[in-house]
Write a protein that holds these residues in place. Sequence first.
Motif, PDB file in Angstrom:
ATOM      1  N   GLY A 192       0.468  -1.108  -0.083  1.00 59.93           N
ATOM      2  CA  GLY A 192      -0.167   0.025   0.139  1.00 59.93           C
ATOM      3  C   GLY A 192       1.240   1.441   0.257  1.00 59.93           C
ATOM      4  N   GLU A 193       1.601   1.216   1.104  1.00 61.44           N
ATOM      5  CA  GLU A 193       2.697   2.234   1.052  1.00 61.44           C
ATOM      6  C   GLU A 193       3.552   2.521  -0.214  1.00 61.44           C
ATOM      7  N   PHE A 194       3.624   1.190  -0.688  1.00 56.33           N
ATOM      8  CA  PHE A 194       4.639   1.747  -1.943  1.00 56.33           C
ATOM      9  C   PHE A 194       3.812   2.147  -2.977  1.00 56.33           C
ATOM     10  N   GLU A 195       2.565   1.831  -2.989  1.00 52.47           N
ATOM     11  CA  GLU A 195       1.876   2.320  -4.905  1.00 52.47           C
ATOM     12  C   GLU A 195       1.898   4.149  -4.494  1.00 52.47           C
ATOM     13  N   GLU A 234      -0.461  -1.529 -11.578  1.00 51.74           N
ATOM     14  CA  GLU A 234      -1.412  -1.481 -10.326  1.00 51.74           C
ATOM     15  C   GLU A 234      -1.439  -2.988  -9.584  1.00 51.74           C
ATOM     16  N   VAL A 235      -1.578  -2.762  -8.040  1.00 54.96           N
ATOM     17  CA  VAL A 235      -0.494  -3.387  -7.040  1.00 54.96           C
ATOM     18  C   VAL A 235      -2.942  -4.114  -6.558  1.00 54.96           C
ATOM     19  N   GLU A 236      -1.535  -5.452  -6.833  1.00 59.14           N
ATOM     20  CA  GLU A 236      -3.192  -6.168  -6.053  1.00 59.14           C
ATOM     21  C   GLU A 236      -3.365  -6.412  -5.263  1.00 59.14           C
ATOM     22  N   ALA A 237      -4.482  -6.217  -4.714  1.00 54.09           N
ATOM     23  CA  ALA A 237      -5.118  -6.737  -2.964  1.00 54.09           C
ATOM     24  C   ALA A 237      -4.564  -7.814  -2.889  1.00 54.09           C
ATOM     25  N   VAL A 288       6.577 -12.808  -3.468  1.00 56.07           N
ATOM     26  CA  VAL A 288       6.520 -10.875  -3.583  1.00 56.07           C
ATOM     27  C   VAL A 288       6.382 -10.849  -5.381  1.00 56.07           C
ATOM     28  N   VAL A 289       5.177 -10.618  -6.656  1.00 60.45           N
ATOM     29  CA  VAL A 289       5.762 -11.064  -8.266  1.00 60.45           C
ATOM     30  C   VAL A 289       5.037  -9.396  -8.569  1.00 60.45           C
ATOM     31  N   VAL A 290       5.934  -8.968  -9.649  1.00 64.22           N
ATOM     32  CA  VAL A 290       6.700  -7.761 -10.132  1.00 64.22           C
ATOM     33  C   VAL A 290       6.840  -8.060 -11.498  1.00 64.22           C
ATOM     34  N   GLU A 291       6.081  -7.560 -12.493  1.00 61.85           N
ATOM     35  CA  GLU A 291       5.703  -8.402 -14.067  1.00 61.85           C
ATOM     36  C   GLU A 291       5.466  -7.301 -14.807  1.00 61.85           C
TER      37      GLU A 291
END
Lengths: 218, 542
Positions: free
Chosen positions: B404-407, B418-421, B475-478
């Motif tokens: 959340g803080e990153f977003e 887009e950060v998935e909940a 944690v996945v970053v695509e």
Amino acid sequence: MTGPGALGRRRMLGLALASPALVVLLGAVPEALPRRKAKFSYTSRELKIRVAVPDLLRTTDKQAMKMLDGGYPTRLVYDMAVYAKGSRTPSAAVHVEVSVQWDPWNQDYIVQTTIGAGSPTVRRYALRADAIKASTTLSVAVAKTSDIPRGEDQIHFVQVIAQRNPIEAKSSGAGGAARGQDRDLEVFSRWVGMFVRTRPKAEKVIEFRTHPFYVPHG
Amino acid sequence: MAERGSSRRGGGRSRRGTAGFRAVERRRELQERPPWWGRLEARITISLVAIGILCVGASSYLVALSVGYYDQVSERQVELQDETLSLAEPYYEELASAQRDAFLARTELLPHELGAIDDAELEAFLDRWIRARANVVEVVVERPGVEAVIVGRPDPATFIDERARVSLDGWIHVPIEWPLSEAGGLVRVTWAVDPTIRTRHRRLGELARGLGAVEVKDAGGEQSMAERDEVRQAVIAALGIASSLVLFVAILAGILIARRTTRKVSDLSSVMRQVASGELSVRAPRLGADELGQLAAAFNIMLDELEHTRRRIAYLQRVGAWQEMARRIAHEIKNPLTPIQLAVQQLREKDPGTDARFSALLRDSVEIVEDEVEALRRMVTSFSQFAKVPEVELEPVDLGRVLGEFERAYAHVDAALEVEALAEPIEVLGDRQLLKQVLVNLAENAALSAREAGVEEPEIHVSAARVGDRPLACVVVEDNGPGITAERRELVFEPYETTRAHGTGLGLAIVKKIVLDHGGEVSVGESEALGGARFEIRLRLA
């Protein structure tokens, strides 16, 4: 250069080296048997032999005499075959069975002789020695004269196999029906039988051949 | 004191040298196979063979004892039977003698009875006399000067004993003679004896002859007689050969089993020796599902972890070296930058403006110098950041909060972030600030790569989840950028490795260092959803 002397020496050496092997190989050949004397006579119908095998039943054989005097019958079996010299096939053969037994009722010895499939003949002897002599001395027709080739060049001899109280081999018919442990026991007994080296054919066996003879032309 | 200290230091070096030498010696010893008698296979085989020989030998000895025991029992039975037959043997003679005496006594009576009989009635009397006695076959009376009278049983062929079913002709004839009178003459009575007695005695003789002999069968099943001693020896020989066959089979089976079992141990030992000699890339083969198989599997896991740890340590050492170099470079470059910038600013300010061409040249030169100084300053900043990655302080961190803080903080990134909940709360062991930096670095790397590759609308997708039953979070970053080729996937985390025109090659190195400091793992692959790169970060759950 090979001379006749050298060849002869080589032949002698070869025979000397081969003789033990020959003895082993000829062990079953009738002509390799020891020779004994016998008397031969002939008529127009038959060839007779008179031969004595006194060592088959001796009075010095204590065990045999004990059995004889105990009233037990003693069987003497003679197989005689006429061979032409050099042949392994007999020209004629005869089977003789003699039984000697003490008869305690009549206080004498009974000698019963059966030749081939003929009827038995009985003789009685008061003395044991006479009975033994009668049972170990054979005078029988061994062949028909017509079956024996005649002439001086036709040499024959007779092979005699004499047995005292021969042991009859029995054929077992129950081997196939056995099951489980009985079958295993049957197999084991045969397995053991393979390691029995000496199987006596009789109490005593004497094998010999007679001296050669020929029947002159008629 | 100094000398002593020196001596101590020297001694210390000597001990280290000896220890190193010993280690080398030990490795050399490990690489050599033990001699054949020291190998497990040989020892197990020898043990099995020894046990087999012991068992078969003991069994054979017991069997030999049993054979001997039963032979003794049999011998005793034979002795008893022999004794029995010896005792029974005289009865035949005694019975015959008694019967003969009885016949004699009865024959003695006949002359007395004949005394009162005249010649005319003699035959009739004798006929009656014979009929009155079942075992008389014939009577002969010889009187002096008179022809002998012979009277025989009229029906000698008839059965006189229905039970025995034997005709009188087949009986033993016993003629007994006795004087008729003092004047002369004699009577001869032929008595008959049941031949069954003789038959039984003959059978007794056969038994006596067969005593001590044993019936044996040959391979064809034909029975013959053999001496007991001979049979006993044959039994022992047969058992000996059978035992030898059993022993041979046992030895063969033992060797096969030992070889099969020890081959696994040998394979495992070979792998262990290679590992001990420093070869960590080898792995134990699959050895089945038994304890040795489990040991091999555990050993392989241990090797995997060892290899992983070794690589991690090597990477961290490498990064550490690069950090030190970056720190020095930054320091060396940063110091002259300010004087250079002040100097060129002074040059620009001191331009009299009398010569337009000179002024233009000066202005251009100053701009170039200032641009390069700025570029150097940015590089120094990057170097400084890389050199001063702070120490990780692990504590339970809510991964959802980090995302959340990153977003919120980095929504400015030039891409569609887009950060998935999270589907469920995930708490990991980590440093919140550094984890955010990891995400920022990855997001910036993704956005810049996409831009440089000409992607008009870069997309970045961030998600997190638990990893199955394992105590890990992923944690996945695509992104939808150009992606990373398979050959470069290991290299991208190396410091100063970059394909971007304006990249420093430090972002991903910082990412990996932070993740490794967390005790986690980072890997890169291909995103199936967006078609670009896919970074996976595995962190330990709190």
